[in-house]
Design an enzyme around this catalytic site. Sequence first.
Site, PDB file in Angstrom:
ATOM      1  N   GLU A  43      40.078  19.067  88.012  1.00 42.83           N
ATOM      2  CA  GLU A  43      39.399  18.966  86.716  1.00 42.83           C
ATOM      3  C   GLU A  43      39.952  20.044  85.781  1.00 42.83           C
ATOM      4  O   GLU A  43      40.261  21.150  86.209  1.00 42.83           O
ATOM      5  CB  GLU A  43      37.895  19.166  86.925  1.00 42.83           C
ATOM      6  CG  GLU A  43      37.064  19.010  85.660  1.00 42.83           C
ATOM      7  CD  GLU A  43      35.590  19.308  85.895  1.00 42.83           C
ATOM      8  OE1 GLU A  43      34.767  18.759  85.145  1.00 42.83           O
ATOM      9  OE2 GLU A  43      35.265  20.075  86.829  1.00 42.83           O
ATOM     10  N   LYS A 113      33.480  11.215  83.293  1.00 38.78           N
ATOM     11  CA  LYS A 113      32.477  11.953  84.062  1.00 38.78           C
ATOM     12  C   LYS A 113      31.063  11.691  83.544  1.00 38.78           C
ATOM     13  O   LYS A 113      30.786  11.836  82.353  1.00 38.78           O
ATOM     14  CB  LYS A 113      32.799  13.445  83.995  1.00 38.78           C
ATOM     15  CG  LYS A 113      31.881  14.335  84.834  1.00 38.78           C
ATOM     16  CD  LYS A 113      32.310  15.789  84.715  1.00 38.78           C
ATOM     17  CE  LYS A 113      31.450  16.731  85.523  1.00 38.78           C
ATOM     18  NZ  LYS A 113      31.857  18.147  85.325  1.00 38.78           N
ATOM     19  N   CYS A 156      33.849  16.611  89.956  1.00 40.31           N
ATOM     20  CA  CYS A 156      33.122  17.873  90.086  1.00 40.31           C
ATOM     21  C   CYS A 156      31.617  17.726  90.339  1.00 40.31           C
ATOM     22  O   CYS A 156      31.203  17.402  91.434  1.00 40.31           O
ATOM     23  CB  CYS A 156      33.405  18.751  88.863  1.00 40.31           C
ATOM     24  SG  CYS A 156      33.047  20.515  89.142  1.00 40.31           S
TER      25      CYS A 156
END
Length: 270
Positions: A43, A113, A156
Amino acid sequence: MKAYLAAAVQMTSVPNLDKNLAQAEELIDLAVRQGAELVTLPENFSFLGDEAAKVAQADTLCQASEVFLKTMARRYQVTLLGGGYPVPAKEGKVLNTALLVSPDGEELMRYEKVHLFDVNLPDGNTYRESSIVLSGHRLPDVYPAKDLGILGMSVCYDVRFPELYRHLSQMGAEVLVIPAAFTAFTGKDHWQVLLQARAIENTCYVIAPAQTGFHNARRQSHGHALIVDPWGVVLADAGTEPGIAIAEITPSRISQVRRQMPSLTHRVFI
């Protein structure tokens, strides 16, 4: 699906696009020289450490990141995942986007995300990802790569939400890719155990490229890019310095674990 080597790249990205892309290329080259056919970047691989600057430069960062990923994939003839870079969106914000690219430089799949990191940590650091990032609103897809298996993507903080990975496993995922910039404070306690849990409960390989070290005076990432097998065994750990974790992804291991522990077939609440 065949047996192949996968690499989880570990970087220390900073608020400097050129430096970050140079570091990424060096590590992609290292991974390919060791035989990797799937290379994954963490990321924020192209920019990390100054959120206001990220938004101000979003157009440049987006374009440069996508050109870089497609160029590197073609140059090295690998499947390449860019684990997260800013894509300009409405309201003056960005989408934290992961992109999977083929060895021909073609876009295979992208994911925006969903879960944003808005947390006050006991070490005094406050993170408000939603201040500059718009949440994606679609569950991630899987990509059935002929030689690499069925790949599922996330980013993440998503790792703390097991329902996302159950969705991916229901869609047939065999390899879960979880690029991250996990904080040093949370990473020391939660990073490895969360990755092992996602691997075990879904009987999938997990490939987790990571950020490490200090990105500015306050922001520090945990490191320890990992590759975990479907039984939860850590196959490779990049430690705390920039580098790579590399390991073999083996279809027979997935089959073996799913025979030994057929939990996916025992689900009651779907």
